[in-house]
Write an enzyme that holds these catalytic residues in place. Structure first.
Site, PDB file in Angstrom:
ATOM      1  N   TYR A 440      27.714  -7.636 -35.665  1.00 26.09           N
ATOM      2  CA  TYR A 440      28.328  -8.273 -34.742  1.00 26.09           C
ATOM      3  C   TYR A 440      27.380  -8.937 -33.843  1.00 26.09           C
ATOM      4  O   TYR A 440      26.129  -8.726 -34.092  1.00 26.09           O
ATOM      5  CB  TYR A 440      29.372  -7.322 -33.983  1.00 26.09           C
ATOM      6  N   GLU A 441      27.732  -9.749 -33.089  1.00 26.88           N
ATOM      7  CA  GLU A 441      26.969 -10.826 -32.180  1.00 26.88           C
ATOM      8  C   GLU A 441      26.066 -11.623 -33.262  1.00 26.88           C
ATOM      9  O   GLU A 441      24.850 -11.913 -32.717  1.00 26.88           O
ATOM     10  CB  GLU A 441      26.149 -10.088 -31.319  1.00 26.88           C
ATOM     11  N   GLY A 442      26.465 -11.735 -34.168  1.00 26.81           N
ATOM     12  CA  GLY A 442      25.724 -12.730 -35.228  1.00 26.81           C
ATOM     13  C   GLY A 442      25.156 -11.731 -36.301  1.00 26.81           C
ATOM     14  O   GLY A 442      24.127 -11.004 -36.106  1.00 26.81           O
TER      15      GLY A 442
END
Lengths: 598, 598
Positions: A440-442
């Site tokens: 997550y978050e890239g």
């Protein structure tokens, strides 16, 4: 049940002796953060984590969250009270602007608390963590009215926050977002669309939830340039600034997932919900990046936090569990077997994790200090230098700390043998929870591309040039120091590998960007190793400077550092070899070679 | 729902063109295994796995097993019917002795089925797999009566089997086992004690369950030399040889665990249960090792199997999921985004996994062929050479295939982004299931110690010397071949690193065994890389020998092999560097440095 003891002493040492934290008293909020205050804050935070959050971690995993027929979501037993207590303790607003009720203390301390809270209870920590990310966006990009209405509520924790980017067809590629924003004529927008994987999208912890939503204003162009950021509260604030009318945003479903069960991962449906534009239209992604960059650092720290708590528990187990005998003969012949900590392979496992954790903590604190300088320094040159460094470090910390953090939870689980596979032991939960941090978050692949494709070439390579200079200076400074030779030599080799890799990209990737793509993940890890190696030289120098009065714990740390330099740093050569293999073999294959579509 | 297509063509190619399988027609059972028969058997096995077992995999994970108040255990919906069909298909007795109802086909084919079944449904596959392990023990060590009563039932699958070693205080260190066997005076023993982590200890699949139990005969010495192996059936066979009276062995509880939910992991309580000695008293561990060695090969194959199925699904996803654009410009400009297979980092991930899978499959088949030779060859020298090689390869296959297999499931999960963390997608189950393979049948740390401490020095290093000779000969054979240079050169470097590491152990570990302990895991991986590299040279040579008529799929395989040689093989140098770091830093630290006990 797993235990956890926050590494307060290690943090205090790193701040004072390695990072020169107390030399920054000229920055707003730092003068108040005297050694006494810092220690008192962190010890109280540590106590809260140990006493209030650790006991809820297994419960959260077992119970998970429950969505009721009306779309409301109940968090696990005890989360509600813990969230209230956490907010009341002022932890969410620790580094928040005093103008909005924050304590104004350095962001560094907030970063430390992120580690402690995550180690204690990652799923819980995500709720207040997202609130802090929303605070950052509003503080930077909100207008005065938005700040006045929302910031005090978010800073106090009365209201929580979320980030809404992902849609089924738009994950990494946010340019594919379809959610729409139709001007209502009164300055507000009607937001419509469906978002998925929204952490904390709905829950019962706070009185209101403030959603930050990427959507496309009617008529805006396709792609990322057509995206704008909107604030969409669950309840519209009434004239008193309290939660008023229910807005048209609901949780459509909860995702069943591998871990972080205590955190509600929601499908969020926006059906003409009232939203307010944050920042400029068409600049939504850029505005959101204020939040994303901060969130990426926090996610990196989550990787460290899981590595730390898993390692602590594995080390305790290794001292208590008795199986077999030391290879050099029984260590405790009077007992039926020796504790497994006598085995070199167990020590290797634990020492490699500890060697990473200490350096990673130093690097995370150093990055957080750069964030403080970038935000608070009156000196423009200092702000720019800090921004440069932070831009480079953010993808590295996110990608490397979470890749290694996850590996470390797996290695710690291995120390437990069969017991580690059983839910009751708790360590398998660490593995499942830690796994999301790589995604997550890239995803970490995106972090690597951000580093190689964006951060390296930015401003003519100013940031990476500065980084090479700093590490090179450090090597030179300690080159003749016999006592540090075991630390300096591997760093020097690593720096050389990193510089060679950088030159290779310059020579090859400009002509064919696939070479950069194929080597990006290895480059990110090579960079991370050098940055961690740099930390170890600084830490070792600080410990040795204390001479004979260095506490026992610090002298042990030195040994963990040696293990890291001896066993982990040689990986830089492997990373270089993989980078220079290039993309040709990979890209020559037809897509069908990987899989025939049915 | 995940899909799976068993790699039948790859197996057929490896058997015929790389391993010279059909040149062994002189071995019993091999003459019957003509190319047509082998293909027919494997295609039918593949069909069964795809159609019957794949659809039950997610169900098994979601439902798990249920223990009722009476101690009986229900397997997930559909497992019972699938087990009956699997047994009726003759799969359990595929390589079994025709004297006991087996088909007498080569064990190699049974090994192939282990891979297919595990990829399709690992939790299911463990039930018949354990039956096969019990067959092996009884076939080697049972007396005529035991063989007569039990083997036909086990070979047909009417009865299932288990291995009972672990107790709460005795995991790796089986010498600490407390279970007792009291002679009943009639040649049987009364078995008492409690065993944990017993896979398939109780279930509803078969009419009877045959437990193999390590216990200590009253008065036997402490440690491993006091252990004997007992056969303890759930139901005592009656005069007709059918399941009769219930024996005093019950399932006390099921473990809640990270994965393989469809397999019942039991606490087994023996309360004076009737048991029969298998083999000689005091030789229980040695007798059990017949089972363990076979089980370790199967577990290694499980690692490969999970890597294969995870990779297949990731590759399909990568061709279907559209996000972003190729770095070199849109590949499919008419679509909103390119499939993510255009990205070098995605290709790198998938190609490294495929490069491992193909070589690992070749190595597993080669080991299974050695097992056939060791068991069936009339030539004593051939049997000995095969035993030597198998002894060396068993810990390597178990440890390296499961470490890398798990890493590969994690890497495959990463290709899915956020979707990979969601239960419904199924790939996170692969990660959770695969995790146990690094732990059970001896943790991978134990495999590494077995390799370094036992298998290397055995018979004056005869086996490792032979291995070096074989690989060296292969390198020499192809040294001048330009077309193979990219394969041969990395293997040669790897062989050199492995030889250096071996010499380093000889020079240092004799004086201080901790040096062997500290380097054991790295040595195991270094060995594994060389063995896999050797396979790639053999595979590449076989593909190139086909010239222009080589099918497209084989030419793609060649590219996956190149990726493996370019990107994975350089790890041998890192492993050597880690080994030569030695144990001194690790062992100098006091135990308290790792964790202060609270």
């Amino acid at each position: 049940m797993p235990s956890y003891r926050p590494p307060v002493d290690n943090v205090l040492f790193l701040l004072a002796d390695v990072l020169g934290f107390y030399r920054h008293a000229d920055l707003p909020g730092f003068a108040e953060a005297t050694p006494d205050v810092v220690e008192a804050v962190l010890r109280e935070g540590a106590r809260f984590c140990e006493e209030e959050l650790v006991p809820l971690n297994r419960v959260g995993d077992r119970e998970g969250c429950t969505r009721h027929a009306d779309g409301s979501v109940a968090t696990p037993e005890g989360f509600r009270e813990a969230y209230r207590a956490y907010a009341a303790g002022g932890w969410i607003g620790l580094a928040g602007d005093p103008a909005h009720g924050g304590q104004g203390l350095p962001y560094v301390l907030s970063g430390v608390m992120s580690e402690f809270v995550t180690s204690a209870n990652m799923a819980f920590g995500m709720y207040p963590g997202l609130g802090q990310a929303v605070i950052a966006v509003l503080w930077h990009h909100g207008n005065e009215e938005q700040k006045r209405i929302y910031l005090p509520k978010l800073v106090s924790g009365a209201w929580a926050g979320t980030m809404n980017l992902t849609e089924p067809q738009a994950g990494t590629d946010v340019g594919l977002i379809r959610s729409r924003a139709t001007p209502a004529g009164d300055g507000t927008f009607a937001i419509s669309g469906s978002k998925i994987f929204i952490s904390g999208g709905e829950h019962d912890l706070a009185d209101n939830i403030v959603h930050m939503v990427l959507a496309r204003i009617d008529g805006a162009p396709a792609g990322t340039r057509g995206l704008s950021l909107f604030l969409v509260p669950k309840f519209l604030p009434n004239a008193d600034g309290e939660a008023g009318t229910r807005n048209a945003v609901t949780c459509g479903a909860l995702e069943k997932k591998m871990g972080i069960h205590g955190n509600a991962t929601c499908v969020m449906n926006y059906e003409g919900a009232t939203g307010w534009l944050i920042g400029e239209p068409g600049k939504g992604l850029r505005t959101m990046f204020t939040m994303l960059n901060e969130a990426r650092l926090v996610v990196g720290v989550q990787g460290l936090a899981m590595s730390e708590v898993a390692c602590q528990n594995a080390a305790l187990y290794a001292r208590q569990r008795r199986q077999g005998r030391a290879l050099t003969g029984a260590a405790e012949p009077e007992a039926a077997a020796d504790p497994i900590i006598v085995h070199p392979d167990i020590r290797r496992t634990l020492a490699e994790i500890r060697g990473f954790n200490i350096a990673a903590r130093a690097l995370a604190l150093s990055a957080a200090l750069k964030a403080d300088i970038a935000r608070r320094s009156p000196d423009a040159a200092a702000r720019e230098a800090a921004e440069d460094c932070l831009g480079l470090l953010t993808p590295v910390i996110k990608g490397v700390f979470t890749d290694r953090g996850f590996q470390n939870t797996v290695a710690a689980q291995q120390v437990f043998g069969g017991t580690g596979y059983i839910a009751e032991t708790g360590v398998e939960q660490f593995v499942r929870d830690a796994r999301i941090t790589m995604i997550y978050e890239g995803t970490n692949g995106i972090q690597a591309l951000d580093l190689v494709g964006r951060k390296l070439p930015k401003d003519g390579g100013r940031a990476i040039t500065e980084f090479f200079q700093d590490v090179g200076d450090l090597v030179k400074k300690h080159e003749g120091d016999e006592a540090l030779a075991l630390f300096v030599a591997p760093l020097n080799r690593g720096l050389d590998d990193l510089q060679q890799a950088t030159v290779w990209f310059m020579a090859n990737a400009l002509g064919n960007p696939d070479h950069a793509g194929a080597g990006a993940t290895d480059y990110m890890h090579l960079f991370g190793l050098v940055a961690l190696g740099e930390m170890w030289v600084r830490i070792a120098a600080a410990i040795l400077a204390k001479g004979e009065v260095a506490p026992e714990a610090l002298r042990s740390d030195l040994a963990f550092g040696r293990v890291f330099m001896e066993r982990v740093m040689p990986e830089t050569a492997l990373r270089l070899a993989r980078i220079t293999a290039g993309a040709d073999t990979l890209m020559a294959m037809p897509a069908e070679a990987f899989a025939d579509l049915p």
